[in-house]
Design an enzyme around this catalytic site. Structure first.
Site, PDB file in Angstrom:
ATOM      1  N   CYS A   1       0.834  -1.206   0.000  1.00  0.00           N
ATOM      2  CA  CYS A   1       0.000   0.000   0.000  1.00  0.00           C
ATOM      3  C   CYS A   1       0.869   1.258   0.000  1.00  0.00           C
ATOM      4  O   CYS A   1       1.720   1.434   0.881  1.00  0.00           O
ATOM      5  CB  CYS A   1      -0.913  -0.001   1.224  1.00  0.00           C
ATOM      6  SG  CYS A   1      -1.858   1.533   1.415  1.00  0.00           S
TER       7      CYS A   1
ATOM      8  N   ASN B   1     -14.223   8.541  -1.899  1.00  0.00           N
ATOM      9  CA  ASN B   1     -14.879   7.340  -2.413  1.00  0.00           C
ATOM     10  C   ASN B   1     -14.476   6.201  -1.487  1.00  0.00           C
ATOM     11  O   ASN B   1     -13.280   5.978  -1.271  1.00  0.00           O
ATOM     12  CB  ASN B   1     -14.418   6.999  -3.829  1.00  0.00           C
ATOM     13  CG  ASN B   1     -14.768   8.081  -4.834  1.00  0.00           C
ATOM     14  OD1 ASN B   1     -15.642   8.897  -4.587  1.00  0.00           O
ATOM     15  ND2 ASN B   1     -14.082   8.094  -5.952  1.00  0.00           N
TER      16      ASN B   1
ATOM     17  N   HIS C   1      -8.739   7.128   2.766  1.00  0.00           N
ATOM     18  CA  HIS C   1      -8.239   8.380   2.206  1.00  0.00           C
ATOM     19  C   HIS C   1      -9.337   9.048   1.390  1.00  0.00           C
ATOM     20  O   HIS C   1     -10.346   8.432   1.044  1.00  0.00           O
ATOM     21  CB  HIS C   1      -7.025   8.133   1.314  1.00  0.00           C
ATOM     22  CG  HIS C   1      -7.367   7.478  -0.006  1.00  0.00           C
ATOM     23  ND1 HIS C   1      -7.747   6.147  -0.110  1.00  0.00           N
ATOM     24  CD2 HIS C   1      -7.425   7.982  -1.274  1.00  0.00           C
ATOM     25  CE1 HIS C   1      -7.992   5.860  -1.373  1.00  0.00           C
ATOM     26  NE2 HIS C   1      -7.815   6.945  -2.110  1.00  0.00           N
TER      27      HIS C   1
ATOM     28  N   CYS D   1       0.448   3.747   3.388  1.00  0.00           N
ATOM     29  CA  CYS D   1       0.904   3.397   4.728  1.00  0.00           C
ATOM     30  C   CYS D   1       2.194   4.148   5.046  1.00  0.00           C
ATOM     31  O   CYS D   1       2.892   4.621   4.138  1.00  0.00           O
ATOM     32  CB  CYS D   1       1.142   1.893   4.829  1.00  0.00           C
ATOM     33  SG  CYS D   1      -0.372   0.914   4.900  1.00  0.00           S
TER      34      CYS D   1
END
EC number: 2.7.7.12
Length: 364
Positions: free
Chosen positions: A74, A178, A191, A77
């Site tokens: 990711c 979203n 986020h 992170c």
């Protein structure tokens, strides 16, 4: 928590993009970004649709953006050891940085060569796109945040709205989130995003026209009148606090749709007082948790801040948050069918008053 208690520290990533940290108890100096990144892309362009009189952004370079990576890859992170992400710090509260794969790019909006369009409107997609990371916990969501952390996110929205509104050529700042694969997210880490548009988007233009027509016809404020009607009717109010009311609109388009209005008319997020920002953090968390409880599972949603344009209509448009989900029942989604996609006529399977009642009754 007051704005003065949110600390701010700005820096640069390896390819020159800006990154801004927002901390609640100070901000340790982050490690430098030691990645070997390629130069930033600038392939975005805009073309004008003469039938609908709307700008369309074309950003083919985004086809190569990161798409649903494994948890250990990711990019949102914190960085750790040899694993270097978009956030060089080993820990953080809230962080905002320029998107590595932006739909809009830093440019002067220069005219590009025509491609045979009826009107020569092709130009670079000038603007700015930022990512807002709500915290370091990869498995969390906004609904899991503490009121204090949610308040820090509000302060980040305020800061970035103010900064982006000051950029040359920016006409409207749009903060949104979203959540869930059903809404098209490409990263699961909690986020949101912020777009600084070089034009006033079509939906805002239409609402501006509606607000102006309402004022001419009645002498009143369209948003104040909508809020007053919802408060007096009460049947679609989901929750209410000292400074905000959350309600399902009478003509809701989506199976689950909630609008949050401040009681005092302000054009944008920077216009909110500290007390209004505090109050919003608590009410918003309450609404999100009710939505998650509705079907007994995390609800996919889009959360969209509507702010007044930077240079016009600021006496007509009112700040509000519109929150909606495509889920209509457990295991069932609302897809945009022919009437919605082809003609813009929405058909809602859920009666708005029923949706509001079920949200009020949802345990939180």
């Amino acid at each position: 928590m007051s704005a003065a208690e949110v600390h701010r520290l700005a820096g640069r990533l390896a390819d020159g993009r800006e990154i801004v940290y927002f901390g609640e108890d100070g901000i340790p100096s982050p490690a430098p970004d030691l990645r070997d990144l390629p130069p930033r892309t600038s392939g975005s362009e805009m073309r004008f649709d003469p039938l609908l009189r709307e700008w369309v952004v074309i950003a083919a370079h985004r086809q190569g953006r990161t798409h649903l990576p494994s948890d250990d890859e990711c990019p949102l992170c914190p960085s750790s050891g040899e694993r270097r992400t978009e956030v060089p710090a080993s820990s953080y509260d809230v962080v905002v940085f320029e998107n590595r794969f932006p739909s809009l790019v830093a440019d002067d909006g220069r005219i590009l060569e025509p491609v045979g369009e009826p009107e020569h409107t092709r130009r670079t997609g000038a603007g700015r796109c930022e990512v807002v990371v709500f915290g370091p916990d990869h498995g969390a969501s906004f609904a899991d945040l503490s009121p204090r952390r949610a308040r820090t996110v509000v302060e980040a929205w305020v800061d970035r709205t103010r900064a982006l509104s000051a950029l040359p050529g920016v006409e409207q700042v749009f903060c949104f989130e979203n959540r869930g694969a059903e809404t098209g997210v490409t990263l699961h880490h909690p986020h949101g995003q912020i777009y600084a548009f070089p034009f006033v988007p079509p939906r805002t233009e239409r609402v501006l026209d509606s607000a102006a027509a309402h004022r001419e016809r009645t002498g009143g404020d369209l948003f104040a009148d909508v809020l007053r009607a919802e408060q007096e009717a009460g049947i679609r109010v989901v929750a209410r606090s000292e400074h905000w009311t959350a309600f399902v609109p009478a003509a809701a388009r989506w199976p689950v749709e909630v609008h949050l209005y401040p009681h005092r008319p302000v054009p944008d997020l920077p216009g909110l007082t500290g007390a209004e920002r505090d109050d919003f953090a608590h009410l918003y968390l309450d609404v999100l948790r009710r939505m998650d409880a509705l079907f007994g599972a995390p609800l996919p949603y889009v959360s969209a801040w509507h702010q007044a344009p930077v240079r016009r209509g600021r006496d007509l448009l009112r700040l509000r948050l519109e929150l909606f989900s495509v889920r209509r029942a457990p295991g069932k989604l609302k897809y945009l069918a022919g009437t919605e996609s082809g003609m813009g006529v929405f058909v809602n399977d859920i009666v708005p008053e029923d949706a509001a009642r079920r949200l009020r009754e949802s345990s939180v």
